[in-house]
Motif scaffolding. Structure first.
Motif, PDB file in Angstrom:
ATOM      1  N   VAL A  60       0.750  -1.406   0.084  1.00 10.84           N
ATOM      2  CA  VAL A  60       0.173  -0.099  -0.006  1.00 10.84           C
ATOM      3  C   VAL A  60       0.832   1.238   0.020  1.00 10.84           C
ATOM      4  CG1 VAL A  60      -1.839  -0.942   1.105  1.00 10.84           C
ATOM      5  CG2 VAL A  60      -0.248  -0.127   2.477  1.00 10.84           C
ATOM      6  N   ASP A  61       0.500   2.236  -0.686  1.00  9.31           N
ATOM      7  CA  ASP A  61       1.010   3.702  -0.819  1.00  9.31           C
ATOM      8  C   ASP A  61       0.051   4.487  -0.971  1.00  9.31           C
ATOM      9  OD1 ASP A  61       2.478   5.946  -1.106  1.00  9.31           O
ATOM     10  OD2 ASP A  61       3.994   4.891  -2.335  1.00  9.31           O
ATOM     11  N   LEU A  62      -0.302   5.274   0.211  1.00  5.88           N
ATOM     12  CA  LEU A  62      -1.516   6.169   0.194  1.00  5.88           C
ATOM     13  C   LEU A  62      -1.156   7.618   0.760  1.00  5.88           C
ATOM     14  CD1 LEU A  62      -4.000   3.789   1.685  1.00  5.88           C
ATOM     15  CD2 LEU A  62      -4.097   4.500  -0.862  1.00  5.88           C
ATOM     16  N   SER A  63      -1.532   8.567   0.126  1.00  7.49           N
ATOM     17  CA  SER A  63      -1.337   9.875   0.695  1.00  7.49           C
ATOM     18  C   SER A  63      -2.519  10.697   0.657  1.00  7.49           C
ATOM     19  CB  SER A  63      -0.318  10.712  -0.256  1.00  7.49           C
ATOM     20  OG  SER A  63      -0.928  10.752  -1.708  1.00  7.49           O
ATOM     21  N   ALA A  64      -2.597  11.935   1.919  1.00  5.82           N
ATOM     22  CA  ALA A  64      -3.837  12.861   1.939  1.00  5.82           C
ATOM     23  C   ALA A  64      -3.197  13.891   2.490  1.00  5.82           C
ATOM     24  CB  ALA A  64      -4.507  11.856   3.122  1.00  5.82           C
ATOM     25  N   GLY A  65      -4.157  14.750   2.516  1.00  5.94           N
ATOM     26  CA  GLY A  65      -4.034  16.183   3.145  1.00  5.94           C
ATOM     27  C   GLY A  65      -3.337  16.315   4.354  1.00  5.94           C
ATOM     28  N   ASP A  66      -4.030  15.579   5.175  1.00  7.96           N
ATOM     29  CA  ASP A  66      -3.815  15.610   6.798  1.00  7.96           C
ATOM     30  C   ASP A  66      -3.953  14.072   7.408  1.00  7.96           C
ATOM     31  OD1 ASP A  66      -6.544  15.080   7.618  1.00  7.96           O
ATOM     32  OD2 ASP A  66      -6.815  17.323   7.275  1.00  7.96           O
ATOM     33  N   LEU A  67      -3.670  14.080   8.739  1.00  5.90           N
ATOM     34  CA  LEU A  67      -3.788  12.747   9.428  1.00  5.90           C
ATOM     35  C   LEU A  67      -5.073  12.038   9.482  1.00  5.90           C
ATOM     36  CD1 LEU A  67      -1.316  10.604  10.378  1.00  5.90           C
ATOM     37  CD2 LEU A  67      -1.711  11.636  12.666  1.00  5.90           C
ATOM     38  N   GLU A  69      -7.546  12.737   7.501  1.00  6.17           N
ATOM     39  CA  GLU A  69      -7.938  12.411   6.049  1.00  6.17           C
ATOM     40  C   GLU A  69      -7.300  11.035   5.718  1.00  6.17           C
ATOM     41  OE1 GLU A  69      -7.336  15.112   2.926  1.00  6.17           O
ATOM     42  OE2 GLU A  69      -7.266  13.709   1.253  1.00  6.17           O
ATOM     43  N   LEU A  70      -6.121  11.045   6.046  1.00  3.43           N
ATOM     44  CA  LEU A  70      -5.165   9.920   5.950  1.00  3.43           C
ATOM     45  C   LEU A  70      -5.822   8.523   6.159  1.00  3.43           C
ATOM     46  CD1 LEU A  70      -2.559   9.098   4.426  1.00  3.43           C
ATOM     47  CD2 LEU A  70      -1.344   9.203   6.314  1.00  3.43           C
ATOM     48  N   LEU A  71      -6.331   8.675   7.503  1.00  5.32           N
ATOM     49  CA  LEU A  71      -6.884   7.421   8.169  1.00  5.32           C
ATOM     50  C   LEU A  71      -8.265   7.015   7.436  1.00  5.32           C
ATOM     51  CD1 LEU A  71      -6.797   5.631  10.719  1.00  5.32           C
ATOM     52  CD2 LEU A  71      -8.286   7.313  12.000  1.00  5.32           C
ATOM     53  N   VAL A  72      -8.968   7.835   6.773  1.00  3.52           N
ATOM     54  CA  VAL A  72     -10.060   7.745   6.082  1.00  3.52           C
ATOM     55  C   VAL A  72      -9.779   7.099   4.874  1.00  3.52           C
ATOM     56  CG1 VAL A  72     -12.086   8.837   4.877  1.00  3.52           C
ATOM     57  CG2 VAL A  72     -11.591   9.554   7.159  1.00  3.52           C
ATOM     58  N   GLU A  73      -8.652   7.549   4.305  1.00  4.31           N
ATOM     59  CA  GLU A  73      -8.211   7.042   3.111  1.00  4.31           C
ATOM     60  C   GLU A  73      -7.659   5.479   3.300  1.00  4.31           C
ATOM     61  OE1 GLU A  73      -8.509   8.741   0.510  1.00  4.31           O
ATOM     62  OE2 GLU A  73      -7.289   7.942  -1.170  1.00  4.31           O
ATOM     63  N   TRP A  74      -7.056   5.583   4.296  1.00  3.10           N
ATOM     64  CA  TRP A  74      -6.451   4.151   4.666  1.00  3.10           C
ATOM     65  C   TRP A  74      -7.502   3.035   4.802  1.00  3.10           C
ATOM     66  CZ3 TRP A  74      -3.481   0.008   4.918  1.00  3.10           C
ATOM     67  CH2 TRP A  74      -3.468  -0.689   5.954  1.00  3.10           C
ATOM     68  N   THR A  97       3.453   8.632   8.160  1.00  6.58           N
ATOM     69  CA  THR A  97       3.836  10.069   8.117  1.00  6.58           C
ATOM     70  C   THR A  97       2.628  10.971   8.494  1.00  6.58           C
ATOM     71  OG1 THR A  97       4.431  10.475   6.025  1.00  6.58           O
ATOM     72  CG2 THR A  97       6.197   9.589   7.406  1.00  6.58           C
ATOM     73  N   GLU A  98       2.663  12.257   8.158  1.00  4.88           N
ATOM     74  CA  GLU A  98       1.162  13.022   8.489  1.00  4.88           C
ATOM     75  C   GLU A  98       0.598  12.778   7.352  1.00  4.88           C
ATOM     76  OE1 GLU A  98       0.916  14.820  11.340  1.00  4.88           O
ATOM     77  OE2 GLU A  98      -0.906  15.649  10.608  1.00  4.88           O
ATOM     78  N   GLN A  99       1.194  12.539   6.123  1.00  6.86           N
ATOM     79  CA  GLN A  99       0.325  12.477   4.973  1.00  6.86           C
ATOM     80  C   GLN A  99       0.377  11.342   4.017  1.00  6.86           C
ATOM     81  OE1 GLN A  99       1.823  16.391   3.351  1.00  6.86           O
ATOM     82  NE2 GLN A  99      -0.093  17.237   3.755  1.00  6.86           N
ATOM     83  N   SER A 130     -11.467  11.647  14.724  1.00  2.66           N
ATOM     84  CA  SER A 130     -10.280  12.346  15.353  1.00  2.66           C
ATOM     85  C   SER A 130      -8.989  11.471  15.726  1.00  2.66           C
ATOM     86  CB  SER A 130     -10.621  12.866  16.863  1.00  2.66           C
ATOM     87  OG  SER A 130     -10.882  11.698  17.511  1.00  2.66           O
ATOM     88  N   VAL A 131      -7.963  12.121  15.414  1.00  6.81           N
ATOM     89  CA  VAL A 131      -6.641  11.444  15.634  1.00  6.81           C
ATOM     90  C   VAL A 131      -5.746  12.344  16.682  1.00  6.81           C
ATOM     91  CG1 VAL A 131      -4.492  10.649  14.522  1.00  6.81           C
ATOM     92  CG2 VAL A 131      -6.710  10.291  13.217  1.00  6.81           C
ATOM     93  N   ARG A 132      -5.598  11.869  17.446  1.00  3.84           N
ATOM     94  CA  ARG A 132      -4.626  12.647  18.929  1.00  3.84           C
ATOM     95  C   ARG A 132      -3.501  12.045  18.988  1.00  3.84           C
ATOM     96  NH1 ARG A 132      -9.897  14.239  20.516  1.00  3.84           N
ATOM     97  NH2 ARG A 132     -10.250  16.389  19.601  1.00  3.84           N
ATOM     98  N   ARG A 133      -2.571  12.720  19.159  1.00  3.02           N
ATOM     99  CA  ARG A 133      -0.863  12.020  19.633  1.00  3.02           C
ATOM    100  C   ARG A 133      -0.867  12.972  20.981  1.00  3.02           C
ATOM    101  NH1 ARG A 133       2.399  12.408  14.050  1.00  3.02           N
ATOM    102  NH2 ARG A 133       1.071  14.270  13.682  1.00  3.02           N
ATOM    103  N   SER A 134      -0.042  12.020  21.861  1.00  5.45           N
ATOM    104  CA  SER A 134       0.185  12.780  23.202  1.00  5.45           C
ATOM    105  C   SER A 134       1.544  11.828  23.612  1.00  5.45           C
ATOM    106  CB  SER A 134      -0.873  12.783  24.193  1.00  5.45           C
ATOM    107  OG  SER A 134      -1.060  11.342  24.677  1.00  5.45           O
ATOM    108  N   VAL A 135       2.088  12.022  24.862  1.00  8.88           N
ATOM    109  CA  VAL A 135       3.226  11.592  25.279  1.00  8.88           C
ATOM    110  C   VAL A 135       2.836  10.046  25.357  1.00  8.88           C
ATOM    111  CG1 VAL A 135       4.743  13.480  26.155  1.00  8.88           C
ATOM    112  CG2 VAL A 135       2.640  12.657  27.623  1.00  8.88           C
TER     113      VAL A 135
END
Lengths: 146, 479
Positions: A60-67, A69-74, A97-99, A130-135
């Motif tokens: 797979v190799d997919l890209s999107a505008g933001d994370l 959108e990328l999750l939806v695309e994936w 990565t982010e996109q 939503s996609v959220r990152r934290s420590v």
């Protein structure tokens, strides 16, 4: 009603049913594992994991505008492959990565004579996405249209 | 959020209930329905839609309202063409999911003794279930023709009768469809799915007309008390799902360029006259036409199954199409606002068109009555046939509800069905079921839905539709 919770090798998945549809809340240590867990979670909604005689591998190799959108695309891509080629995947080696999401996925052909379909997933929605990152790691919330 | 009562069955969600609302919301419901509506989050979805640019009049919700994504199920959003938007989230993924009704003059007493054989025949004839492939595998050229011509493609290809076309909303095809704006992914998903039922709440149901309320209209529509009808509920399958997916992505990217702030990314939209808005509208029409062709092919196989069980008694002409309605669609329609006619982009998501007598869009033979409004219930109770009204045209953008509306999630339904035999319970009620999976039967059991009689009561008492007939299920095919 109690939410169904399951753990896979990539993270923790909680299913939250809404009136007509269903959502997954996913937790993982990294974004790559978050996407792998989301892919695993989608397959888990579709069928119970089974040991299949023959495995299938896809790149797979997919890209999107933001994370988000990328999750939806994936997930939409996985749903497309299931719909058209009847393949379902439970193993993921991803770099996210982010996109962009790149990697290799392994699964098997859905065989209705041996496997029971659990849920008919029509589409991946953007509602309450939503996609959220934290420590402490990464979290995602995604609603599927059933 | 609080609702203000504006009549026995009408509740207003005032502007200001939620940030960004440009118009109020209006919910048709009775008092007993309000607590669950307040609780399930669907009012916020009404409010979100009321904040979209160009929203006009009120954002409406019918008594089958429940929480969905973007616009709630049972929702109607009308936007001005001049400064308004078109939103894939206002239509949903299953573009032109809809229902059609076939009439027969076969008495139910004649059909009940052979109902199992009939259902077996129907189950064999109509591919159903998740990922079901159809009997048709279309070439790229054929699928594009289906998307242009809709039900007419199917009739031309031998699946149905010319008179079927006259009795479909929009004559079974929206004009100016643009298959060129459909992705290869969508075409791939649709290629093997024409003439398939799908899963979930989609069905083919054999019914008995239990009661006729309006004898003249029922007669005009070929409906006779005690006779059998067949209801078909399905949509545009994977092709439509992919069209919605593709354009949500595009509109999420361009919304900010048009100065649109989205309260919910599922409500992604673009101005009606923007390139993206026009492309979605053309692609949506193409998917809608695919859905009309889908229901048309299934109708043909339903007729064949009936004819094989009743040889010499029935031909396909003896099973005329009463009507076919869409309940997930967006259309340009003329409505009167502040005394002046205006063309609006009317989104219906889980809502049925309900135009009044005399409207130009009705089949010529039906113009003295209102539009047939087909409202399926659950598989254990009843479905209804109504006629559209002037009230609906004036107050609900010519719209009615689309069904009973879900009450329980599928998970909750499965839990409630545990240790019960839903099949046996339905059998006790005189309803036989064939389904691809036992789980589907539990998820779709009668308890999972609101009480259809109460929903219909609100619709008729508020003046949105008038009762024509009530149908009781005898046998159901589920995906």
């Amino acid at each position: 009603m109690k939410a169904a919770v399951t753990r896979c090798q990539y993270g923790l998945i909680r299913e939250i049913a809404t009136t007509a549809d269903t959502a997954l809340q996913i937790r993982a240590l990294s974004v790559s594992e978050l996407f792998a867990a989301a892919g695993w979670g989608l397959s888990w909604l579709l069928i119970d994991p089974v040991i299949a005689a023959e495995s299938v591998t896809r790149e797979v190799d997919l890209s999107a505008g933001d994370l988000e959108e990328l999750l939806v695309e994936w997930l939409t891509e996985l749903l497309y492959i299931f719909d058209v080629d009847h393949l379902v995947f439970f193993e993921f080696e991803l770099t996210v990565t982010e996109q962009r999401v790149v990697g290799c996925i392994r699964g098997f052909r859905f065989d209705p004579s041996r496997m029971a379909l659990k849920t008919a997933v029509k589409a991946v929605t953007w509602h309450a996405l939503s996609v959220r990152r934290s420590v402490r790691g990464c979290r995602a919330h995604i609603l599927f249209d059933l | 959020m609080e609702l203000q009562r504006a009549g026995e069955y009408r509740w207003i969600l005032p502007m200001g209930s939620h940030p960004g609302m440009r118009v109020p919301g209006c919910i048709y419901a009775d008092e007993t329905m309000i607590p669950s509506i307040l609780k399930d989050g669907s009012l916020k979805q009404v409010a979100n839609a009321a904040g979209l640019p160009g929203a006009t009049g009120m954002v409406l919700a019918m008594p089958d309202i429940h929480y969905g994504y973007g616009l709630p199920i049972g929702g109607i959003l009308a936007c001005r063409l001049t400064d308004g938007v078109i939103s894939p989230g206002g239509v949903g993924f299953d573009i032109n999911c809809g229902v059609r009704l076939l009439a027969t003059q076969l008495p139910a007493s004649h059909v009940i003794p052979v109902i199992d054989r009939l259902l077996d025949g129907l189950y064999q004839a109509v591919p159903a279930g998740v990922g079901s492939s159809g009997k048709l595998m279309l070439t790229g050229k054929e699928i594009r023709q289906v998307m242009m011509d809709g039900a007419a493609w199917a009739v031309r290809s031998g699946y149905g009768l010319q008179m079927d076309i006259d009795h479909c909303e929009s004559n079974g095809a929206m004009k100016d469809a643009c298959p060129e704006d459909i992705s290869d992914h969508a075409v791939d998903r649709g290629r093997g799915q024409l003439g398939t039922l799908g899963s979930g709440n989609h069905f083919v149901e054999v019914q008995e007309i239990r009661k006729v309320f309006d004898a003249n209209t029922a007669q005009m529509w070929g409906m006779q008390e005690g006779c059998v009808t067949v209801m078909i509920h399905t949509g545009s399958r994977g092709l439509g799902h992919q069209v919605c997916t593709d354009y949500l992505k595009i509109m999420n990217r361009v919304a900010s360029r048009y100065g649109i702030s989205l309260p919910d990314r599922q409500l992604a939209c673009a101005p009606c006259h923007s390139p993206e808005g026009r492309q979605y509208f053309g692609a949506m029409k193409a998917a809608a036409n695919f859905a009309w062709a889908n229901r048309q092919c299934i109708s043909h196989w339903v007729r064949e199954a009936f004819c094989s069980v009743f040889p010499g008694e029935l031909t396909e002409r003896d099973m005329p199409l009463v009507y076919d309605v869409a309940h997930n669609i967006v259309k340009v329609e003329r409505h009167v606002l502040d005394g002046s006619p205006v063309d609006l982009m009317v989104h219906r998501k889980g809502a049925t068109r309900a135009f009044p007598a005399g409207h130009d869009d009705l089949p010529r033979a039906y113009r003295s009555a209102g539009q047939p409004v087909i409202i399926p219930g659950d598989m254990g109770t009843a479905s209804y046939l109504l006629a559209g009204t002037e009230y609906a045209m004036k107050h609900t953008f010519g719209s009615a509800c689309h069904g009973a509306g879900r009450r329980l999630s599928r998970k909750a339904a499965l839990q409630q069905a545990r240790h019960r035999s839903i099949l046996e319970e339905l059998r006790q009620k005189g309803v036989r079921v064939r389904a691809a999976g036992r789980q589907t039967i539990a998820e779709e059991m009668p308890d999972a839905y609101k009480n259809i009689d109460e929903v219909i009561h609100v619709v008729t008492e508020s003046g949105i539709g008038t009762l024509v007939a009530e149908m009781k299920p005898l046998g159901v095919i589920k995906g």
